[in-house]
Enzyme design. Structure first.
Site, short mmCIF file in Angstrom:
data_model
loop_
_atom_site.label_atom_id
_atom_site.label_comp_id
_atom_site.label_asym_id
_atom_site.label_seq_id
_atom_site.Cartn_x
_atom_site.Cartn_y
_atom_site.Cartn_z
N SER A 1 41.33 45.86 44.07
CA SER A 1 40.80 46.46 42.84
C SER A 1 39.69 47.47 43.10
O SER A 1 39.31 48.20 42.18
CB SER A 1 40.29 45.38 41.90
OG SER A 1 41.38 44.53 41.56
N HIS B 1 43.56 40.67 28.52
CA HIS B 1 42.26 41.16 28.10
C HIS B 1 42.25 41.68 26.67
O HIS B 1 41.24 42.13 26.15
CB HIS B 1 41.79 42.29 29.03
CG HIS B 1 41.44 41.81 30.41
ND1 HIS B 1 42.34 41.80 31.45
CD2 HIS B 1 40.29 41.29 30.89
CE1 HIS B 1 41.76 41.33 32.53
NE2 HIS B 1 40.51 41.00 32.22
N CYS C 1 40.71 44.85 34.77
CA CYS C 1 42.00 44.61 34.10
C CYS C 1 43.12 45.37 34.81
O CYS C 1 43.10 46.60 34.91
CB CYS C 1 41.92 45.06 32.64
SG CYS C 1 43.52 44.96 31.81
#
Lengths: 634, 370
Positions: free
Chosen positions: A331, A374, A387
């Site tokens: 991420s 989310h 997310c």
């Protein structure tokens, strides 16, 4: 008596015969003079005509040049704390010419040194190619007790001598071991292939890895030599001349020993890497790889056992992980995707995507790490809570080749140019790359994986750190530097290294500001994934990451603790601070550490804490240590 | 015979004596340099050599006080004695470095092969003296002198000592040529020799002797073993250059690089320390001695004296030449001392006796035969 009479009869010589004999004496005289002339001509040839040549040969006969190893240059940290220096090292050497009873002496020596005699014999066998007067090293770096014992028994150990030469003294143990690198005996190949091979001789120590290798020419100094007159048995008669060795040049590193220690202590027992960089200069404050290397074990030539252990250790200590370890960025790559999406105009800060916990694409289901989803989400929260669905959608809109352009502008997929060997470039996949490499068209589903830093993506921790620094400093890409200054032994600066800005990222200041907001939220907001990096008084901006080790794992269904070590995800955390006026970027990778937020972020926090607060209870502790964080002191 | 003759004193050969003395001084100086550093046990070699010289000069004075023609009476006795000594050395003698050359007398190690050289000269001289040489020798007439030479030759070859054995044949050839050979004999012998040399190479030379000759032809091919002597000697001589490294300053000798430096390779030390100039001085002195010896040959009034003097001169000359040529790398290494210069009691005694005989011949040049 008859016989006696006959024998005593003297033959007077008659004149004719006398003349004849005289003629033969003249001939004999001529022969003799010819032979004398021959001898004198030969003398002239040897002594006058070839005299100088033979004079040189007689010099070669009696004069031995002995090299004296020079102490290598010292290594200092950025605050001139001595990291690596020299100390005397006592080696047991074998003089073949002085050894009348080798077997008996070697048997006794093996007992004294407590080694197998075959090891000693092997050493002698390997050294037998050297000239007969060159000492063969039997054991390096003996302790004081052994030294004293051998010195006291030297007369009963003919052929055994003690050689003193400088060796490395690692004042901080194995700290920064990968960056410093180890020394070793020069190999035959190095002797032949190095351009300056003539400087060396067999048995010399040479930098094998790291800075010791990269700056070998600066560090090695200049050997001294002593000319010694020896007799035919190689016994020293007198010293004719001595040239003292010159120590090598000192290097001041950009590393901060304190921070480096915090990094390595935090990584203890885990495999991983920590990089900390000054965002405005590219200078590295920390470059740590765990587990560290046992540097001092190389000094006497590393044992096969120790080497085997290093090779088979599942934590792979031989790999310098911040530059040689290539991991999926996870991420942390969302910084790139966010930048691409903002700059290409496919999202705005207000753009809302809906995350249900997964999304379908093609015939596959792409999940978000948060199975519950989310809900409606914008960029800031997407970065803060990492997310996946938001970035699937954003990345899909940009496309793989668009993402690649931004990734490359942040320095991914290319060597950073750090002055250490075997750096890996990692990989930024493109559709063209896939066609070339796999002869297959790019699948759009793969773009989704790339957008969240999985898939074909690989990066080194150093690249991620530089990417973070570029995010922090307004978009400049600096070359990572580990050397601040080269100084001669008297302290005169020979070369000061200036920061080198190598490029600028794609994307503008506004986008950077938006991303920074997201990163600040990730650390400081209630639901932020990087909450554990939060520091009181200093705003930290950071991004967690999880690098999948296996794509479609057979182990995913298992509870985390039951997944075998080598299949567990790598944990990333990269950050910079203070967010308002960034000074330092820190990147942490813990191999198979599973969650960036819980494993990697606390390590980054420890470093930031040390950087901004100083050591607890120390006088220098307290306020931000900004005085060395800018390049203006150069 | 023992009457004092005033003419003897007047004819005393001062030139020869002084030349020998000069060479002796040079030799002793050189031996001191070659051996003073060695920490050997017992009397240092230069002192031993000094004692031998003193004995040698005593021998000279003993010999010149006796008429050399007396040797005609004694030559068979000497000859038989030497053969017996050679046999003793071969079967009962002391073995050093694989050769049977010495008879250990306790205070002195006698090397009978050295004496054999001189005895051969005396025996051949007395034989040729008795034979009419007007027409030159035929091959058949040469059988007896060849046998005289052959017996000690084979005994010495068996020791083995190729150098000394060759020396016997050199002296034999020189003396025989001197008393004249028939041309046909010369041709046959020359052809015979040419045939024998390759055979000798194959059958008579020991492997170590063959190796020495091979390494002489290519010393660099084996620099650590057989070629070592030649290489180190050439380095010693060559590095002396014009004026030498100075007395006691020769590194090749002082630091032990040169083996056998007090015996066969003594001249290397001299050449290293005194250079080309010093070597020239030495060679001039030395060959003056030899030419003076040849002069004595021509002044003798009787045939025995002429032939014997020539034999002695050729003996000294060939040894000197072969030794120097070897030291200078012109000939292969054979055990061959430089007379008067190399260390060695037997060799020195033999040479001094020979010098004594030469002086005796010169002193009696006007004396009417009995």
């Amino acid at each position: 008596m008859v016989i006696r009479r006959i024998h005593t009869k003297i033959n007077r010589i008659d004149d004719a015969e006398l003349i004849m004999l005289k003629k033969r004496v003249d001939m004999a005289t001529l022969v003799i003079i010819t032979f004398i002339a021959l001898l004198i001509a030969r003398l002239w040839f040897l002594q006058i005509h070839k005299g100088e040549e033979y004079e040189q040969q007689s010099l070669d006969n009696r004069v031995r040049e002995q090299q004296i190893a020079a102490p290598r240059g010292n290594l200092y940290d950025r605050h001139d704390r001595l990291m690596v220096a020299n100390r005397p090292c006592f080696n047991v050497v074998w003089m073949r010419d002085d050894a009348p009873h080798p077997e008996e002496v070697l048997r006794r020596l093996a007992k004294i040194l407590d080694v197998d005699i075959n090891i000693l014999l092997d050493r002698i066998r390997t050294g037998s190619e050297l000239a007969h007067y060159v000492p063969i090293r039997l054991q390096e770096d003996i302790d004081w007790k052994t030294l004293v014992y051998i010195e006291n028994h030297r007369f009963s150990l003919p052929g055994v001598r003690i050689e003193v030469r400088p060796t490395r003294n690692y004042l901080y143990g194995d700290l920064s071991s990968h960056m410093i690198g180890y020394l070793g005996e020069i190999s035959k190949r190095e002797l032949q292939e190095r351009e300056d091979g003539l400087y060396y001789q067999g048995g010399d120590q040479i930098g094998k890895t790291g800075i010791e290798k990269r700056y070998e020419e600066e560090l090695r100094g200049e050997k001294g030599r002593s000319l010694v007159e020896v007799d035919v048995h190689n016994f020293e008669q007198q010293r004719l001349e001595i040239q003292e060795p010159l120590p090598g040049n000192d290097l001041q590193l950009t590393i901060d020993v304190d921070l480096q220690q915090v990094a390595e202590n935090s990584l203890l027992d885990q495999a991983g890497a920590v990089v900390a960089m000054e965002v405005e200069t590219g200078r590295l404050l920390v470059l740590a790889s765990s587990p560290s290397l046992p540097l001092s074990e190389w000094l006497g030539g590393i044992s096969t056992d120790a080497w085997q252990k290093l090779l088979t250790n599942p934590f792979k200590p031989l790999i310098n992980k911040p530059i040689q370890g290539a991991y999926a960025p996870g991420s942390t790559y969302k910084i790139i995707t966010a930048m691409a999406a903002l700059s290409e105009g496919v999202v705005t800060p207000e753009t809302v995507f809906y995350c249900s916990g997964s999304m379908n694409f093609g015939n596959r289901n792409y999940g978000c790490w948060k199975r519950r989803g989310h809900g409606a989400i914008t960029l800031r929260r997407a970065l803060a809570e990492s997310c996946d669905v938001y970035f699937y959608l954003a990345g899909q809109k940009v496309g793989v080749d668009g993402l690649a352009r931004y990734a490359e502008s942040f320095g991914l997929g290319a060597l950073t140019g750090i002055e250490l060997e075997q750096e890996r470039s990692g990989l930024v996949p493109t559709s063209e790359w896939k066609k070339r490499k796999h002869q297959e068209a790019w699948q759009e589903g793969e773009t989704l994986s790339v957008a969240i830093g999985q898939g074909f993506n690989t990066t080194t921790p150093l690249q991620i750190c530089r990417m973070t620094a570029a995010t922090a400093n307004g978009g400049l890409l600096f070359r990572p530097q580990i050397i601040q200054e080269i100084r001669d032994p008297d302290g005169k600066v020979l070369r000061a290294f200036q920061p080198i800005a190598e490029g600028r990222i794609l994307g503008g200041k506004r986008a950077l500001q938006l991303i920074t907001d997201g990163l600040v939220a990730a650390v400081n907001d209630k639901n932020g994934t990087g909450e554990q990096a939060k520091l009181d008084g200093v705003t930290v901006a950071g991004k967690t990451g999880t690098a999948q080790v296996v794509h479609l794992s057979h182990h995913r269904h298992l509870p985390e603790e039951e997944i075998p070590y080598k299949f567990r995800d790598h944990a990333w955390f990269t950050c910079f601070a203070p967010a308002e006026k960034p000074e330092i970027a820190v990147t942490v990778l813990v191999e198979h550490g599973r969650h960036g937020g819980s494993t990697a972020a606390p390590i980054a926090r420890a470093i930031l804490e040390r950087y901004f607060r100083g050591p607890v209870g120390e006088e220098t502790g307290g306020g931000p240590r900004t005085h060395y964080s800018s390049g203006s002191d150069l | 015979m023992w009457r004092f003759d005033r003419r003897l004193l007047l004819n005393f050969d001062w030139v020869m004596l002084l030349t020998v003395l000069l060479i002796a001084v040079m030799g002793l100086l050189n031996l001191y340099s070659a051996s003073h550093a060695a920490r050997a046990y017992g009397t240092p070699v230069y002192l031993k050599q000094l004692y031998f010289f003193i004995i040698g000069f005593g021998l000279i004075f003993a010999i010149i006080s006796v008429d050399y023609r007396l040797l005609l009476n004694w030559n068979y006795f000497f000859y038989v004695t030497v053969i017996v000594l050679l046999l003793v050395a071969l079967f009962l003698g002391k073995s050093i470095a694989g050769t049977q050359r010495w008879i250990d007398l306790g205070f002195f190690r006698l090397q009978p092969s050295e004496l054999a050289k001189l005895v051969l000269v005396i025996s051949l001289a007395s034989y040729y003296d008795r034979k009419d040489t007007g027409k030159g020798f035929t091959l058949k007439e040469l059988m007896v002198p060849a046998a005289l030479m052959g017996v000690p030759f084979l005994l010495i070859l068996k020791q083995p000592d190729l150098g000394t054995a060759l020396m016997l044949s050199f002296v034999f050839i020189s003396m025989t040529l001197f008393v004249k050979l028939r041309l046909s004999t010369l041709a046959v012998l020359g052809g015979g020799c040419a045939a024998i040399i390759p055979l000798g190479w194959l059958f008579f030379l020991k492997p170590y002797q063959r190796r020495r000759i091979e390494t002489f032809l290519n010393p660099e091919g084996d620099p650590h073993n057989s070629g070592y002597h030649i290489i180190q000697s050439k380095i010693a001589v060559g590095s002396g250059q014009n004026f030498g490294k100075g007395y006691l300053q020769g590194t090749q000798g002082q630091l032990d690089f040169l083996p056998e430096r007090h015996t066969d390779f003594a001249f290397s030390i001299w050449a290293e320390e005194w250079g080309f100039v010093g070597s020239l001085v030495f060679l001039v002195c030395y060959f003056f001695l030899i030419l003076w010896g040849l002069n004595i040959v021509t002044t003798s009034r009787d045939k025995f004296g002429v032939i014997m003097a020539f034999g002695i001169v050729s003996l000294i000359f060939w040894q000197a030449f072969i030794n120097l040529a070897m030291v200078l790398g012109l000939l292969p290494v054979v055990g061959m001392p430089l007379p008067l210069f190399s260390y060695g009691g037997s060799s020195l005694m033999t040479t001094m006796i020979g010098i004594g005989i030469l002086m005796s011949i010169r002193m009696r040049r006007y004396k009417a035969p009995v």
